[in-house]
Design an enzyme around this catalytic site. Structure first.
Site, PDB file in Angstrom:
ATOM      1  N   LYS A  22       0.836  -1.210   0.000  1.00  0.00           N
ATOM      2  CA  LYS A  22       0.000   0.000   0.000  1.00  0.00           C
ATOM      3  C   LYS A  22       0.869   1.258   0.000  1.00  0.00           C
ATOM      4  O   LYS A  22       0.647   2.169  -0.791  1.00  0.00           O
ATOM      5  CB  LYS A  22      -0.898  -0.006   1.242  1.00  0.00           C
ATOM      6  N   ASN A  23       1.842   1.298   0.884  1.00  0.00           N
ATOM      7  CA  ASN A  23       2.622   2.532   1.039  1.00  0.00           C
ATOM      8  C   ASN A  23       3.601   2.786  -0.100  1.00  0.00           C
ATOM      9  O   ASN A  23       4.223   3.843  -0.155  1.00  0.00           O
ATOM     10  CB  ASN A  23       3.362   2.538   2.380  1.00  0.00           C
ATOM     11  N   CYS A 117      -5.136  13.532  13.415  1.00  0.00           N
ATOM     12  CA  CYS A 117      -5.016  12.105  13.106  1.00  0.00           C
ATOM     13  C   CYS A 117      -5.041  11.337  14.413  1.00  0.00           C
ATOM     14  O   CYS A 117      -4.558  11.820  15.431  1.00  0.00           O
ATOM     15  CB  CYS A 117      -3.695  11.892  12.368  1.00  0.00           C
ATOM     16  N   ARG A 122       0.971  14.755  13.304  1.00  0.00           N
ATOM     17  CA  ARG A 122       1.303  14.546  11.891  1.00  0.00           C
ATOM     18  C   ARG A 122       1.200  15.798  11.009  1.00  0.00           C
ATOM     19  O   ARG A 122       0.388  15.855  10.076  1.00  0.00           O
ATOM     20  CB  ARG A 122       0.448  13.420  11.302  1.00  0.00           C
ATOM     21  N   ASP A 305       4.773   0.910  12.147  1.00  0.00           N
ATOM     22  CA  ASP A 305       3.598   0.193  11.653  1.00  0.00           C
ATOM     23  C   ASP A 305       3.563  -1.269  12.109  1.00  0.00           C
ATOM     24  O   ASP A 305       2.592  -1.976  11.828  1.00  0.00           O
ATOM     25  CB  ASP A 305       3.530   0.269  10.118  1.00  0.00           C
ATOM     26  N   ARG A 397      -8.617  -0.507   4.671  1.00  0.00           N
ATOM     27  CA  ARG A 397      -7.708   0.472   4.050  1.00  0.00           C
ATOM     28  C   ARG A 397      -6.361  -0.161   3.730  1.00  0.00           C
ATOM     29  O   ARG A 397      -5.670   0.315   2.831  1.00  0.00           O
ATOM     30  CB  ARG A 397      -7.481   1.648   5.002  1.00  0.00           C
TER      31      ARG A 397
HETATM   32  C1  UD1 Z   1       4.346   7.000   6.476  1.00  0.00           C
HETATM   33  C2  UD1 Z   1       3.501   5.768   6.285  1.00  0.00           C
HETATM   34  C3  UD1 Z   1       2.934   5.314   7.615  1.00  0.00           C
HETATM   35  C4  UD1 Z   1       4.057   5.128   8.629  1.00  0.00           C
HETATM   36  C5  UD1 Z   1       4.924   6.367   8.697  1.00  0.00           C
HETATM   37  C6  UD1 Z   1       6.169   6.184   9.563  1.00  0.00           C
HETATM   38  C7  UD1 Z   1       2.673   6.101   4.038  1.00  0.00           C
HETATM   39  C8  UD1 Z   1       1.506   6.379   3.159  1.00  0.00           C
HETATM   40  N1  UD1 Z   1       2.434   6.099   5.345  1.00  0.00           N
HETATM   41  O1  UD1 Z   1       3.488   8.020   6.988  1.00  0.00           O
HETATM   42  O2  UD1 Z   1       2.256   4.080   7.399  1.00  0.00           O
HETATM   43  O3  UD1 Z   1       3.507   4.897   9.920  1.00  0.00           O
HETATM   44  O4  UD1 Z   1       5.387   6.722   7.389  1.00  0.00           O
HETATM   45  O5  UD1 Z   1       6.939   5.143   9.092  1.00  0.00           O
HETATM   46  O6  UD1 Z   1       3.760   5.840   3.570  1.00  0.00           O
HETATM   47  N2  UD1 Z   1       6.508  14.896  10.526  1.00  0.00           N
HETATM   48  C9  UD1 Z   1       6.688  16.247  10.732  1.00  0.00           C
HETATM   49  N3  UD1 Z   1       6.527  17.093   9.669  1.00  0.00           N
HETATM   50  C10 UD1 Z   1       6.242  16.653   8.411  1.00  0.00           C
HETATM   51  C11 UD1 Z   1       6.066  15.293   8.211  1.00  0.00           C
HETATM   52  C12 UD1 Z   1       6.213  14.431   9.274  1.00  0.00           C
HETATM   53  O7  UD1 Z   1       6.935  16.679  11.850  1.00  0.00           O
HETATM   54  O8  UD1 Z   1       6.130  17.492   7.506  1.00  0.00           O
HETATM   55  C13 UD1 Z   1       6.666  13.945  11.643  1.00  0.00           C
HETATM   56  C14 UD1 Z   1       5.386  13.152  11.939  1.00  0.00           C
HETATM   57  O9  UD1 Z   1       4.518  13.862  12.767  1.00  0.00           O
HETATM   58  C15 UD1 Z   1       5.956  11.909  12.579  1.00  0.00           C
HETATM   59  C16 UD1 Z   1       7.288  11.708  11.850  1.00  0.00           C
HETATM   60  O10 UD1 Z   1       7.599  12.963  11.264  1.00  0.00           O
HETATM   61  O11 UD1 Z   1       6.202  12.149  13.939  1.00  0.00           O
HETATM   62  C17 UD1 Z   1       7.272  10.637  10.783  1.00  0.00           C
HETATM   63  O12 UD1 Z   1       6.161  10.842   9.942  1.00  0.00           O
HETATM   64  P1  UD1 Z   1       6.168  10.469   8.383  1.00  0.00           P
HETATM   65  O13 UD1 Z   1       7.336   9.612   8.079  1.00  0.00           O
HETATM   66  O14 UD1 Z   1       5.975  11.706   7.591  1.00  0.00           O
HETATM   67  O15 UD1 Z   1       4.855   9.590   8.256  1.00  0.00           O
HETATM   68  P2  UD1 Z   1       3.971   9.525   6.961  1.00  0.00           P
HETATM   69  O16 UD1 Z   1       4.833   9.748   5.776  1.00  0.00           O
HETATM   70  O17 UD1 Z   1       2.748  10.361   7.123  1.00  0.00           O
END
Ligand code: UD1
Length: 417
Positions: A22-23, A117, A122, A305, A397
């Protein structure tokens, strides 16, 4: 609303085919926005999130073919409306992945802010900061990010946190930017590598995906491509954890064991015998699992995850496990539900202390997010008697054919109203 009824207490046994990730599928679908040629994908999982992304792209004018046997064709001959509305974005945060490619292709984009969320704040500040570094002007009005840029310019971007979709969004955008972009402190997840491989098949120039420095040399245009999505390492890990927890025996086929090192190591520590080939994993747990302690971390560390599924395993293991969540601040919602099944869990800030009990007992529980739901399924498979899991739309999902796959492994599981 659909619920899942599980009668637990049977070891899982048999063979399961792993679905496409999925990811990886979600960002790869967004790559279709970067070209007017068709992108032909294979091994795309049949999941609600994939349907949501297809709908989102369809609303922008992307032609989305029917999804059959894992195949899905996308063609963005023209993009009518570079907009991602709140109604869809709020149901799937990964929708924000359209921002980078829309901006690169159309010079403008309007994407809803995802909002709160269940597992933590996030934010998407790193996505925004990176695109601004490439010359985009981004304002937030009425809950939407309005972005514009004549042509994005390559830049050196140092990300403040390791973000998976942040890295992917910027990589997608940089492919069509003018000049070279260097992403530092980039995410090293295999899904980032899979996206880079698809983009390279489309003609992008990318080096270093899989390391924390990714270099992207922008090109004038990209072409279509045929691409096969990688196997889902989290789905794989979930079935492996469920097998270990039920003291069963399972072979996963069409898997990618090389992406699962941290998970396999923990399962071995729990007492599982594991053998891998290039694309299969055989696991056997001949005894009651031993409790494992772990701390989640960006790849190659143990995936956040997988945290909830390991917690379910620890619930019935011998000994006490300490599970520390470092990625998301509120990702222990499943602990309270697991307690309803008789688990002994206490939470101290970022760490859950799980004392293994001899057995869990079935009860009614509620799923709160995708991987929390998976941990409740694992727990339900171990628990004595019936477990009824409410709000299983979360599972739809991210897990293709879950009941079907588990039934084929001997589980007693049914979807009920
Ligand atoms: C992706 C995965 C999700 C997984 C996560 C962490 C997808 C679609 N989803 O989510 O399943 O749990 O990686 O491995 O691939 N953060 C910030 N600012 C940003 C972006 C992120 O502070 O602009 C923080 C988030 O709040 C979190 C951390 O960075 O604490 C990691 O998040 P991130 O790797 O971005 O998760 P996703 O990409 O949303």
């Amino acid at each position: 609303m659909d619920k899942l009824l599980i009668t637990g207490g049977r070891p899982l046994s048999g063979e399961v085919r792993v679905s496409g990730a999925k990811n990886a599928a979600l960002p790869i679908m967004c790559a279709a926005l970067l070209t007017d040629q068709p992108l032909e994908l294979d091994n795309v999982p049949k999941l609600m999130d994939v349907r949501t992304m297809a709908k989102l792209l369809g609303l922008m004018g992307v032609q989305v073919g029917p999804q059959a046997d894992g195949r899905l064709q996308l063609q963005a001959a023209q993009i009518k409306d570079p907009v991602a509305g709140y109604e869809l974005v709020k149901t799937m945060r990964a929708s924000v992945l359209v921002l980078g490619p829309l901006l690169a292709r159309c010079g403008r984009a309007k994407v809803s802010l995802p909002g709160g969320c269940a597992i933590g704040a996030r934010p998407v500040d790193q996505h925004v900061k990176g695109l601004q570094g490439m010359g985009a002007v981004i304002t937030v009005e009425h809950g939407y990010m309005n972005a514009s840029a004549k042509r994005l310019k390559g830049a050196r971007i140092v990300m403040d946190v390791v973000t998976v979709t942040g890295t992917e969004n910027l990589m997608l955008a940089a492919c069509l930017a003018e000049g070279t972009t260097v992403l530092e402190n980039a995410a090293r997840e295999p899904e980032v590598v899979d996206l880079a491989n698809c983009l390279k098949a489309m003609g992008a120039r990318i080096e270093g995906a899989g390391t924390d420095v990714i270099r992207i040399e922008g090109v004038g245009s990209l072409s279509g491509a045929k691409y096969r999505v990688m196997p889902d390492r989290i789905e794989s890990g979930t079935y492996l954890a469920a097998t270990a927890a039920t003291s069963g025996k399972l072979r996963l086929t069409h898997a990618a064991p090389q992406t699962l090192s941290a998970t396999l190591e923990k399962l071995r520590e729990a007492g599982a015998d594991i053998a891998v080939t290039q694309d299969s994993i055989l696991i056997e747990m001949a005894r009651r699992p031993r409790a494992v302690s772990l701390s989640t971390a960006p790849y190659p560390g143990l995936a956040t995850d997988m945290q909830a599924q390991f917690m379910a395993l620890d619930c019935i293991a011998s000994g006490t496990g300490q599970i520390t969540e470092t990625i998301f601040e509120n990702r222990f919602m499943h602990a309270l539900e697991l307690q309803r099944l008789g688990a002994d869990i206490s939470i101290h800030d970022k760490t859950a202390v799980v004392k293994g009990v001899e057995r869990l007992q079935g009860a009614r529980v509620m799923a709160t997010d995708l991987r929390a739901s998976a941990s409740l399924v694992v727990a339900g498979l171990i628990a004595q008697g019936e477990t009824l899991i409410d709000r299983i739309y979360h599972l739809d999902r991210g897990y293709e054919g879950l009941e079907h796959k588990l039934s084929s492994l001997g589980a007693k599981i049914a979807r009920v109203r």
